[in-house]
Design a protein around this motif. Sequence first.
Motif, mmCIF file in Angstrom:
data_model
loop_
_atom_site.group_PDB
_atom_site.id
_atom_site.type_symbol
_atom_site.label_atom_id
_atom_site.label_comp_id
_atom_site.label_asym_id
_atom_site.label_seq_id
_atom_site.Cartn_x
_atom_site.Cartn_y
_atom_site.Cartn_z
ATOM 1 N N GLU A 1 93.197 20.091 53.786
ATOM 2 C CA GLU A 1 91.749 20.292 53.716
ATOM 3 C C GLU A 1 91.288 20.473 52.272
ATOM 4 O O GLU A 1 90.174 20.083 51.917
ATOM 5 C CB GLU A 1 91.318 21.480 54.589
ATOM 6 C CG GLU A 1 91.821 22.842 54.157
ATOM 7 C CD GLU A 1 93.183 23.215 54.731
ATOM 8 O OE1 GLU A 1 93.493 24.421 54.747
ATOM 9 O OE2 GLU A 1 93.924 22.295 55.140
ATOM 10 N N ASP B 1 93.644 29.597 58.854
ATOM 11 C CA ASP B 1 94.840 29.347 59.663
ATOM 12 C C ASP B 1 96.097 29.451 58.797
ATOM 13 O O ASP B 1 96.492 28.504 58.104
ATOM 14 C CB ASP B 1 94.773 27.978 60.350
ATOM 15 C CG ASP B 1 96.009 27.698 61.201
ATOM 16 O OD1 ASP B 1 96.797 28.630 61.442
ATOM 17 O OD2 ASP B 1 96.174 26.529 61.606
ATOM 18 N N ARG C 1 99.903 19.115 57.138
ATOM 19 C CA ARG C 1 98.925 19.939 56.425
ATOM 20 C C ARG C 1 99.400 20.320 55.027
ATOM 21 O O ARG C 1 98.606 20.390 54.096
ATOM 22 C CB ARG C 1 98.633 21.203 57.241
ATOM 23 C CG ARG C 1 97.473 21.987 56.648
ATOM 24 C CD ARG C 1 97.131 23.197 57.458
ATOM 25 N NE ARG C 1 96.098 23.979 56.798
ATOM 26 C CZ ARG C 1 95.862 25.251 57.031
ATOM 27 N NH1 ARG C 1 96.569 25.891 57.940
ATOM 28 N NH2 ARG C 1 94.917 25.894 56.374
ATOM 29 N N TYR D 1 85.278 30.383 58.743
ATOM 30 C CA TYR D 1 84.735 29.463 57.744
ATOM 31 C C TYR D 1 85.060 29.989 56.352
ATOM 32 O O TYR D 1 85.292 31.199 56.145
ATOM 33 C CB TYR D 1 83.223 29.294 57.912
ATOM 34 C CG TYR D 1 82.448 30.587 57.823
ATOM 35 C CD1 TYR D 1 81.985 31.071 56.596
ATOM 36 C CD2 TYR D 1 82.196 31.337 58.966
ATOM 37 C CE1 TYR D 1 81.284 32.263 56.513
ATOM 38 C CE2 TYR D 1 81.506 32.538 58.887
ATOM 39 C CZ TYR D 1 81.055 32.990 57.665
ATOM 40 O OH TYR D 1 80.382 34.185 57.580
ATOM 41 N N ARG E 1 95.247 15.886 63.704
ATOM 42 C CA ARG E 1 96.579 16.470 63.875
ATOM 43 C C ARG E 1 97.704 15.519 63.466
ATOM 44 O O ARG E 1 98.877 15.887 63.512
ATOM 45 C CB ARG E 1 96.783 16.888 65.336
ATOM 46 C CG ARG E 1 95.776 17.953 65.788
ATOM 47 C CD ARG E 1 96.061 18.426 67.186
ATOM 48 N NE ARG E 1 95.022 19.335 67.669
ATOM 49 C CZ ARG E 1 95.017 20.643 67.455
ATOM 50 N NH1 ARG E 1 95.971 21.198 66.739
ATOM 51 N NH2 ARG E 1 94.044 21.406 67.943
ATOM 52 N N ARG F 1 86.853 26.385 61.320
ATOM 53 C CA ARG F 1 87.670 26.194 62.517
ATOM 54 C C ARG F 1 87.054 26.965 63.664
ATOM 55 O O ARG F 1 86.654 28.121 63.511
ATOM 56 C CB ARG F 1 89.098 26.688 62.254
ATOM 57 C CG ARG F 1 90.053 26.478 63.406
ATOM 58 C CD ARG F 1 91.485 26.833 63.011
ATOM 59 N NE ARG F 1 91.711 28.266 62.956
ATOM 60 C CZ ARG F 1 92.832 28.874 63.359
ATOM 61 N NH1 ARG F 1 93.836 28.159 63.839
ATOM 62 N NH2 ARG F 1 92.966 30.174 63.255
ATOM 63 N N THR G 1 87.558 28.561 67.534
ATOM 64 C CA THR G 1 88.514 28.997 68.555
ATOM 65 C C THR G 1 87.780 28.974 69.884
ATOM 66 O O THR G 1 86.687 29.538 70.001
ATOM 67 C CB THR G 1 89.025 30.416 68.275
ATOM 68 O OG1 THR G 1 89.576 30.455 66.962
ATOM 69 C CG2 THR G 1 90.091 30.813 69.278
ATOM 70 N N ASP H 1 95.203 34.192 67.008
ATOM 71 C CA ASP H 1 94.622 33.007 67.645
ATOM 72 C C ASP H 1 94.721 33.111 69.165
ATOM 73 O O ASP H 1 93.741 32.891 69.887
ATOM 74 C CB ASP H 1 95.358 31.740 67.184
ATOM 75 C CG ASP H 1 95.023 31.345 65.761
ATOM 76 O OD1 ASP H 1 94.064 31.905 65.195
ATOM 77 O OD2 ASP H 1 95.726 30.482 65.208
ATOM 78 N N LEU I 1 90.766 25.174 67.534
ATOM 79 C CA LEU I 1 91.796 25.411 66.519
ATOM 80 C C LEU I 1 92.041 24.208 65.620
ATOM 81 O O LEU I 1 93.047 24.158 64.901
ATOM 82 C CB LEU I 1 93.118 25.858 67.153
ATOM 83 C CG LEU I 1 93.078 27.181 67.930
ATOM 84 C CD1 LEU I 1 94.476 27.568 68.390
ATOM 85 C CD2 LEU I 1 92.460 28.307 67.105
ATOM 86 N N GLY I 2 91.123 23.241 65.638
ATOM 87 C CA GLY I 2 91.226 22.108 64.726
ATOM 88 C C GLY I 2 90.456 22.386 63.445
ATOM 89 O O GLY I 2 89.330 22.879 63.475
ATOM 90 N N LEU I 3 91.056 22.084 62.303
ATOM 91 C CA LEU I 3 90.379 22.288 61.022
ATOM 92 C C LEU I 3 89.390 21.162 60.757
ATOM 93 O O LEU I 3 89.681 19.989 61.036
ATOM 94 C CB LEU I 3 91.403 22.344 59.893
ATOM 95 C CG LEU I 3 92.020 23.716 59.592
ATOM 96 C CD1 LEU I 3 93.180 23.562 58.623
ATOM 97 C CD2 LEU I 3 90.981 24.666 59.019
ATOM 98 N N HIS I 4 88.225 21.521 60.233
ATOM 99 C CA HIS I 4 87.186 20.542 59.902
ATOM 100 C C HIS I 4 86.568 20.904 58.556
ATOM 101 O O HIS I 4 86.614 22.064 58.134
ATOM 102 C CB HIS I 4 86.072 20.531 60.961
ATOM 103 C CG HIS I 4 86.529 20.148 62.326
ATOM 104 N ND1 HIS I 4 87.204 21.013 63.148
ATOM 105 C CD2 HIS I 4 86.396 18.978 63.013
ATOM 106 C CE1 HIS I 4 87.483 20.393 64.296
ATOM 107 N NE2 HIS I 4 86.997 19.168 64.238
#
Length: 745
Positions: free
Chosen positions: A247, A339, A231, A308, A227, A270, A272, A76, A183-186
């Motif tokens: 997720e 991640d 998780r 992804y 955040r 995610r 970067t 990362d 670096l945020g998960l969606h």
Amino acid sequence: MDTGKRVAKSEKKRKPRSKTASRKALIDRPLPEDRFLNRELSWLAFNQRVLAQAADGKLPILERAKFLAITSSNLDEFMMVRVGGLKILHQRNPTQRDPAGMVAVEQLQAVAKKGHEIVARQYQLLREEVQPKLESAGIAEVDLTQASESEHGSATARFWRDVFPVLSPQAVSADSFPLLQGLGLHLFIRLKRDPETRLGKASDGPESADGADSAETSEYALIPMGRSLQRVLPISGDKRHGYVLLESLAAHFVDEFFPGREVLECVPFRLTRNADIEFREDAASDLLGGMEEILENRRYARPVRLEYGASASAEAVEFLQKVHQLHPEDLYAIDGPIDLSFLFTLHGEEGFDHLRDEVWPAKPHPRIDPEESMFATIVAGDVLMVHPYDRFDSVVRLIEEAAADPDVLAIKQVLYRTSKNSPVVAALERAAERGKYVTAIVELKARFDEARNIEWAKEMERAGVQVIYGIHGLKTHAKVCIIVRREPQGIVRYMHFGTGNYNEATAKLYSDISLLTCDEVLGRDATNFFNAITGASQPRALEELAAAPTTMRRRFLDLIEEETQRSLQGGRGQITAKLNALVDPEVIDALYRASRAGVKIRLNVRGQCCLRPGVKNLSETIEVISIIDRFLEHARIFCFHQDGDEKLLIGSADWMTRNLDRRVELLVPVADRKCCDRLKEVLETYFDDNTNCWQMMPDGEYCLQDRGDEPPLRSQRVLYDRVVNTWKKAESSRRATFRPISAGS
């Protein structure tokens, strides 16, 4: 006469050339153009060595999981900083070549190829080895599509109680796509088109396979994971420690976020973003405000990578690639959880000590008596500590004693990185509140620790500490603390010089060196060095210390050249060094020259190394190793033979251009004989390692050291055992000594 015999006879008559003459002739030859390795590929080779720890079946399974998490976090940062920097370089100066001769686009292509290989190996290890072994040990990710009734019930309750009230979906389209935090998960959701609702302008998306506009079939939405929620979510049921990732839980119940709609696809992804944001101090009127602004800018800088879920449709991938303007090599299809840092959480779970490394508790240094003042200990002689085997508490204790001691007049300290609840910062604040003169140089530009350092700086200022924000145009990276104390004979300066940060948390994980001394010359040098920073003035000439960017480069080059000249004159030249990175071209060329002169050079370089060892007529006498083990090797130690009168030094700087020219660093000679002996012992132990020692090849590849039938030797274990044995002897000696209690005790 036979021709072959004639040649042999002629050669016999020829006077052999002396070694010294051969070396002098060789040293003047031009150096080959391909003598440097690419820095970025060298770093990725380092991450591969870390990844090899995750593949080591001899390690406990949670340790293997931890190394997977480390390689993920490392990658990362590499993507944010190094790949981000290469993309900027490609835009600004596409023809500029690095020392290895590669332009930015060539480096980006090579890095992408190697990066994809590393990611593929990570997830192969996760799927085939780490997850199955964790599951058999009772730590299992619950697949909600195959969960038992009790597990599904627990997951359902957790979703409605903890997740659904927090998360919110957002309709998106190509021309109204939100700025997503790096670096945020969606979750990316593709919905069947609703002619009445029209969530997103799908007409801006790609065409479907048959050429029809995708607006005919689908619309798009996002669900940011945020955040605030943890998780790794425990799930009660059949497994001893069952868990589900946030997720995965949200994806399983994704229909609940879109009542009345048909969800066609739900894909985790995610971004970067580029973290190599340039900060121009000449354009900033306020450094503190400027750093706060750059932190905000970093959150929304240009993307450099898209990860992804591997099951994503071509439509989803094309849409995400298009809206973020990414190249194909920037796309990473992930066959598993995106991640892997969640494995750090699993590593810390209670009740699984048997799945982790044996604990190696740090020991007090035998010279440091808990019943004696740290000042009295240091006056009796220099103390050299090797962390994390020797406890870092002694450094903290010195600063805490200084804060409370009425005879201490001043404390001066450089803070580059600190812990979350730093006892060092707390001690400095107490000292200031008690009226002592306290000055702290806080480096606001310490990458990824800027926010914490800004907060500490403000807090210390409120407590009365004089806070200096480093030097214009340079990062202050030196590790030094100066304590000025009034004593009967006059002012005495007590100092801590280190190779690591004032962070008691990382001091348990990083291998570093600390030197405690009250040497008068070093005290004068340290004061002049510190005052030059705080007073924004030219530093006075230092007697023993060397500082970057003023004198350190020259000091290193002179020391290398001295060994070169000794060898050319028939003497024994030898250099042994331990550092994190060897990148600087001028230092590398000096080492090549020394090798051609016959100097024996042994380098323990943990990470990047752009020098090619073992090349005929270039670096035949150079050996490069890399130790990868449970502790991160972070110490910088240098030993120059000097015809038997060895010179040993420790420092804060690696042999990198940024350290030698663009940072404020310190190089500290170690004079005490016992301290020198211990440093030499540490250096030599690493080269005896045949368990976790990687040997570097001329082409930049590494192979594990093979010592044949020799018994296994693990350097970090040996170093720890020595500390334990020394501590036991000291404790035994203390118990055998009667110590009367005085009236004032």
